[in-house]
Design an enzyme around this catalytic site. Structure first.
Site, PDB file in Angstrom:
ATOM      1  N   LYS A  17      -2.623 -45.720  -5.600  1.00  0.00           N
ATOM      2  CA  LYS A  17      -3.745 -46.305  -4.869  1.00  0.00           C
ATOM      3  C   LYS A  17      -5.066 -45.670  -5.283  1.00  0.00           C
ATOM      4  CE  LYS A  17      -1.523 -48.396  -0.899  1.00  0.00           C
ATOM      5  NZ  LYS A  17      -1.449 -48.529   0.550  1.00  0.00           N
ATOM      6  N   LYS A  64       6.188 -55.095  -8.846  1.00  0.00           N
ATOM      7  CA  LYS A  64       6.726 -55.266  -7.494  1.00  0.00           C
ATOM      8  C   LYS A  64       5.930 -56.335  -6.742  1.00  0.00           C
ATOM      9  CE  LYS A  64       5.445 -52.660  -4.095  1.00  0.00           C
ATOM     10  NZ  LYS A  64       5.129 -51.599  -3.143  1.00  0.00           N
ATOM     11  N   LYS A 103       1.043 -57.846  -1.855  1.00  0.00           N
ATOM     12  CA  LYS A 103      -0.150 -58.598  -1.499  1.00  0.00           C
ATOM     13  C   LYS A 103      -1.271 -58.299  -2.490  1.00  0.00           C
ATOM     14  CE  LYS A 103      -3.351 -60.784   0.695  1.00  0.00           C
ATOM     15  NZ  LYS A 103      -4.338 -60.267   1.573  1.00  0.00           N
TER      16      LYS A 103
HETATM   17  P1  AMP Z   1       3.984 -53.139   3.525  1.00  0.00           P
HETATM   18  O1  AMP Z   1       3.644 -54.573   3.348  1.00  0.00           O
HETATM   19  O2  AMP Z   1       3.571 -52.300   2.355  1.00  0.00           O
HETATM   20  O3  AMP Z   1       3.560 -52.597   4.845  1.00  0.00           O
HETATM   21  O4  AMP Z   1       5.594 -53.063   3.515  1.00  0.00           O
HETATM   22  C1  AMP Z   1       6.420 -53.385   4.618  1.00  0.00           C
HETATM   23  C2  AMP Z   1       7.883 -53.213   4.248  1.00  0.00           C
HETATM   24  O5  AMP Z   1       8.269 -54.114   3.207  1.00  0.00           O
HETATM   25  C3  AMP Z   1       8.223 -51.802   3.730  1.00  0.00           C
HETATM   26  O6  AMP Z   1       9.476 -51.410   4.235  1.00  0.00           O
HETATM   27  C4  AMP Z   1       8.295 -51.988   2.242  1.00  0.00           C
HETATM   28  O7  AMP Z   1       9.142 -51.041   1.610  1.00  0.00           O
HETATM   29  C5  AMP Z   1       8.868 -53.397   2.119  1.00  0.00           C
HETATM   30  N1  AMP Z   1       8.459 -54.038   0.850  1.00  0.00           N
HETATM   31  C6  AMP Z   1       7.186 -54.294   0.456  1.00  0.00           C
HETATM   32  N2  AMP Z   1       7.171 -54.895  -0.772  1.00  0.00           N
HETATM   33  C7  AMP Z   1       8.469 -55.025  -1.150  1.00  0.00           C
HETATM   34  C8  AMP Z   1       9.122 -55.575  -2.318  1.00  0.00           C
HETATM   35  N3  AMP Z   1       8.436 -56.128  -3.317  1.00  0.00           N
HETATM   36  N4  AMP Z   1      10.470 -55.538  -2.363  1.00  0.00           N
HETATM   37  C9  AMP Z   1      11.185 -54.986  -1.353  1.00  0.00           C
HETATM   38  N5  AMP Z   1      10.642 -54.454  -0.235  1.00  0.00           N
HETATM   39  C10 AMP Z   1       9.304 -54.459  -0.120  1.00  0.00           C
END
Ligand code: AMP
Ligand code: TRP
Length: 328
Positions: free
Chosen positions: A113, A193, A196
Site C-alpha cells: 500500500k 488478486k 476493488k
Molecule cells: P477486504 O475487501 O480487503 O476488506 O477483504 C474482506 C475479506 O475478503 C478478507 O477476508 C479478504 O482476505 C477476502 N478477500 C479479498 N480479496 C480476495 C480475493 N481476491 N480472493 C479471496 N479472498 C479475498
C-alpha cells in the site's frame, strides 16, 4: 458446551466482489450455526487510504445490506460498524504502545500500500494491523475466517496477544485463521488478486448483463489461442470460479471437455455465468429489498453494536485494570 467465538471484518470500499464472496463471506455463512459469530464493517481501516467522506456513509450501508443479503441475518450473528464500538480504537492505542515499529514496517500489505499510495503513507496505514488485532482481541476471538492475504495479519495478532499476555498477565487467547476452499481468487486479468483497487473484479450486486460482459472478456488460459487448442483448467482462473459456483458433475465435465477442446472458452464462460447468477440472484433480490428499507439495515447494525459493546466494555475494563490506568 460453550461455542467458540468467530470474528471477521470487511472494509466498506464501495463494492463487495466475487473474491470477498468465495474467499470469506460464503465461509462465514457456513460457520453461523457452529460458532458464536461477530462480523464488522471496518470503517476505521478504510480511512487509512484516500477516500471520499461524502459517499462513505452510503458505502457502509451498502456493505451492510450486501452482507445481510448474503445471509448474515441478525438472529444468527452480530453485524455492526467498527466505529460504533469505540473500544476498538482504544485497545488499538494500547497495542501501539507495546509493538516495535520494525514489526509493522515488515508487513507485506503495508509495503504494497505504501507503493500504491506514495503521497499518503500515514501512521494509520503503518499501524493498520494493530487496529485489526484490536478488533479480534477485544472479543477474545478464537477463529478468524479470512482470505489468504490476511494470514500475515492474523500472525501479527497472535504475536501481539502473546506480547500483551507476557507483560500484563494472561488475557487474550491466540486466534487461528480459517481459510476457505478458495482463499485467493484472481481478477479478470487472471494475473493479480481480485480487488476493488485494481478494478479487475466482478461485484456481486452488479446487474447480470454487466457481470456477463466482464466474464466474456476475462482472461483464460493464455496458451489456448485458437478454439481447437486444448486448454489447461489447472491454470485458468475461470475454472477456479467454476469450482466455486458449479456442480461437481459440471466441474468434471468442464475439466474434461476443456482439455480435449470439445468446448471453447465462450461456452465455458456462459455456463459459469448461469451458475454464478443462480447463486447471486437471491442475494441481489434481498439486497434490492433492503435498499428500499434502510431502517431495517440500521436496526440490524444497532442491535449488533449493542451486543458487541457489552463484551467490549467488559474486556476493556479488564485491560485497563491490567495496564494500570484503572484500579483492577
Ligand atoms: P477486504 O475487501 O480487503 O476488506 O477483504 C474482506 C475479506 O475478503 C478478507 O477476508 C479478504 O482476505 C477476502 N478477500 C479479498 N480479496 C480476495 C480475493 N481476491 N480472493 C479471496 N479472498 C479475498
Ligand atoms: N484487514 C482486513 C481486510 O482488508 C479487514 C479486517 C479488519 C479484518 N479487521 C479484521 C479481518 C479482523 C478479520 C479480522 O480484509
Amino acid at each position: 458446551m460453550r461455542k467458540q467465538r468467530i470474528f471477521s471484518g470487511i472494509q466498506p470500499t464501495g463494492v463487495i466482489h466475487a473474491g470477498n464472496y468465495v474467499g470469506a463471506i460464503r465461509n462465514w455463512i457456513n460457520l453461523l450455526d457452529k460458532y458464536e459469530c461477530i462480523f464488522s464493517i471496518v470503517d476505521y481501516h478504510a480511512i487509512t487510504v484516500e477516500y471520499d467522506a461524502s459517499t462513505f456513509q452510503k458505502n457502509i450501508i451498502d456493505a451492510a445490506r450486501t452482507l445481510i443479503a448474503c445471509g448474515l441475518e441478525p438472529d444468527r450473528c452480530s453485524l455492526f460498524v467498527q466505529s460504533q464500538v469505540p473500544e476498538h480504537t482504544e485497545l488499538a492505542w494500547i497495542l501501539n504502545c507495546i509493538t516495535p515499529i520494525g514489526d509493522l514496517e515488515r508487513m507485506t500489505q503495508f509495503k504494497d500500500k505504501s507503493r500504491q499510495h506514495r503521497d499518503n503513507i500515514n501512521v494509520g496505514l503503518l499501524s493498520y494491523p494493530l487496529l485489526q488485532a484490536a478488533d479480534i482481541l477485544l472479543y477474545k476471538s478464537e477463529i478468524i475466517p479470512v482470505g489468504e492475504d490476511q494470514v500475515q495479519h492474523i500472525e501479527m495478532t497472535r504475536r501481539t496477544a502473546r506480547r500483551f499476555n507476557n507483560r500484563f498477565g494472561d488475557t487474550f487467547p491466540e486466534p487461528a485463521e480459517l481459510l476457505s476452499n478458495t482463499p485467493k481468487i484472481m481478477g479478470l486479468d487472471g494475473k493479480t488478486k481480485m480487488s476493488k483497487s485494481l478494478n479487475n473484479f466482478v461485484g456481486i450486486l452488479e446487474p447480470p448483463d454487466a457481470i456477463w460482459e466482464k466474464l466474456r472478456t476475462a482472461v483464460t488460459d493464455e496458451n489456448r489461442k485458437r478454439r481447437k487448442d486444448p486448454g489447461n483448467p489447472g491454470i485458468c482462473n475461470l475454472f477456479t470460479m467454476h469450482k466455486e459456483f458449479s456442480s461437481q458433475e459440471e466441474i468434471s465435465e468442464i475439466d474434461r471437455t476443456c482439455r480435449t477442446a470439445e468446448i471453447g472458452c465462450v461456452e465455458c464462460k456462459k455456463n459459469l455465468f448461469e451458475n454464478m447468477m443462480r447463486c447471486l440472484a437471491p442475494v441481489q433480490q434481498r439486497a434490492a429489498e433492503l435498499e428500499t428499507n434502510q431502517e431495517e439495515v440500521i436496526e440490524v447494525l444497532n442491535t449488533g453494536a449493542e451486543r458487541c459493546r457489552k463484551i467490549a466494555e467488559e474486556v476493556m475494563n479488564e485491560v485497563r485494570g491490567k495496564i494500570g490506568v484503572r484500579k483492577s
